[in-house]
Design an enzyme around this catalytic site. Structure first.
Site, PDB file in Angstrom:
ATOM      1  CG  ASP A  30      12.064  19.968  -4.055  1.00 19.08           C
ATOM      2  OD1 ASP A  30      12.970  18.622  -4.035  1.00 19.08           O
ATOM      3  OD2 ASP A  30      11.261  18.922  -4.137  1.00 19.08           O
ATOM      4  CB  ILE A  31       7.853  19.505  -7.919  1.00 25.46           C
ATOM      5  CG1 ILE A  31       7.323  20.263  -9.474  1.00 25.46           C
ATOM      6  CG2 ILE A  31       8.491  19.033  -7.507  1.00 25.46           C
ATOM      7  CD1 ILE A  31       6.536  19.512 -10.155  1.00 25.46           C
ATOM      8  CG  ASN A  87      19.393  12.493  -0.112  1.00 22.05           C
ATOM      9  OD1 ASN A  87      19.605  12.323   0.983  1.00 22.05           O
ATOM     10  ND2 ASN A  87      17.733  13.229  -0.263  1.00 22.05           N
ATOM     11  CG  HIS A 100      19.429  16.511  -6.349  1.00 25.74           C
ATOM     12  ND1 HIS A 100      19.336  15.122  -7.408  1.00 25.74           N
ATOM     13  CD2 HIS A 100      18.920  16.591  -5.491  1.00 25.74           C
ATOM     14  CE1 HIS A 100      18.824  15.356  -6.541  1.00 25.74           C
ATOM     15  NE2 HIS A 100      18.163  15.561  -5.567  1.00 25.74           N
ATOM     16  CG  HIS A 102      17.907  18.651  -1.104  1.00 25.44           C
ATOM     17  ND1 HIS A 102      16.950  18.763  -1.302  1.00 25.44           N
ATOM     18  CD2 HIS A 102      18.952  17.195  -1.940  1.00 25.44           C
ATOM     19  CE1 HIS A 102      16.372  17.390  -2.340  1.00 25.44           C
ATOM     20  NE2 HIS A 102      17.593  16.355  -2.173  1.00 25.44           N
TER      21      HIS A 102
HETATM   22  P1  AMP Z   1      15.747  13.444  -4.406  1.00 29.31           P
HETATM   23  O1  AMP Z   1      15.334  13.108  -3.362  1.00 29.31           O
HETATM   24  O2  AMP Z   1      17.007  13.729  -2.672  1.00 29.31           O
HETATM   25  O3  AMP Z   1      16.907  12.792  -5.428  1.00 29.31           O
HETATM   26  O4  AMP Z   1      15.311  14.685  -4.899  1.00 29.31           O
HETATM   27  C1  AMP Z   1      14.515  14.620  -5.809  1.00 29.31           C
HETATM   28  C2  AMP Z   1      14.107  16.074  -5.731  1.00 29.31           C
HETATM   29  O5  AMP Z   1      13.506  16.750  -6.469  1.00 29.31           O
HETATM   30  C3  AMP Z   1      12.957  16.167  -5.083  1.00 29.31           C
HETATM   31  O6  AMP Z   1      12.979  16.575  -3.715  1.00 29.31           O
HETATM   32  C4  AMP Z   1      11.666  16.821  -5.872  1.00 29.31           C
HETATM   33  O7  AMP Z   1      10.679  17.297  -5.491  1.00 29.31           O
HETATM   34  C5  AMP Z   1      12.006  17.707  -7.139  1.00 29.31           C
HETATM   35  N1  AMP Z   1      12.284  17.649  -8.179  1.00 29.31           N
HETATM   36  C6  AMP Z   1      11.797  16.701  -8.540  1.00 29.31           C
HETATM   37  N2  AMP Z   1      10.807  16.981  -9.977  1.00 29.31           N
HETATM   38  C7  AMP Z   1      10.991  17.857 -10.370  1.00 29.31           C
HETATM   39  C8  AMP Z   1      11.301  19.079 -10.683  1.00 29.31           C
HETATM   40  N3  AMP Z   1      10.604  19.282 -12.273  1.00 29.31           N
HETATM   41  N4  AMP Z   1      11.334  20.897 -10.619  1.00 29.31           N
HETATM   42  C9  AMP Z   1      11.515  20.778  -8.783  1.00 29.31           C
HETATM   43  N5  AMP Z   1      12.092  19.429  -8.286  1.00 29.31           N
HETATM   44  C10 AMP Z   1      11.546  18.429  -8.818  1.00 29.31           C
END
Ligand code: AMP
Ligand code: ZN
Length: 114
Positions: A30-31, A87, A100, A102
């Site tokens: 995760d970024i 989520n 996705h 986590h």
């Molecule tokens: P959610 O809030 O459950 O939709 O989680 C989305 C997750 O994706 C968040 O924790 C973000 O930090 C992560 N995210 C968004 N863009 C990227 C990316 N380009 N690379 C890695 N993680 C990402």
């Protein structure tokens, strides 16, 4: 139309810190990690959210869960444990509309819902 960010990562068009990839799934850091280990596991095909799932998806969903132990062990999370979160929708804070999972670990977590 702008491409889904996680479809771009799965296809290699968008860089990511990938820890596992095969024909069905991609797992990457995760970024914005919320814990020392925070990895996302996604299907390579676009599925918008848990709400889009039907019994047709049981193979891919089962597979996503079945690779968690190997990734968790690779990250050293087998000793103290970890959390898996999906989520769904705005109330849960879903910000990327590509299913996705986590995988979060490396620190003690409470069971609080903010
Ligand atoms: P959610 O809030 O459950 O939709 O989680 C989305 C997750 O994706 C968040 O924790 C973000 O930090 C992560 N995210 C968004 N863009 C990227 C990316 N380009 N690379 C890695 N993680 C990402
Ligand atoms: Zn997508």
């Amino acid at each position: 139309m702008e491409e889904c960010i996680f479809c771009s990562i799965a296809s290699g068009r968008q860089p990511a810190r990938i820890v596992h990839q095969d024909d069905l799934v991609t797992a990457f850091w995760d970024i914005r990690p919320v814990a020392p280990t925070h990895i996302l596991i996604i299907p390579n095909i676009h599925i918008a959210s848990m709400l889009s799932l039907s019994p047709n998806h049981q193979d891919i969903l089962g597979y996503m869960l079945s690779i968690v132990p190997a990734i968790a062990c690779d990250q050293g999370l087998d000793k103290n444990g970890f959390r898996v979160v999906i989520n769904t929708g705005p109330d849960a804070g879903q910000t990327v509309d590509h299913l996705h999972l986590h995988l979060i670990g490396g620190r003690r977590m409470s069971f609080g819902f903010e």
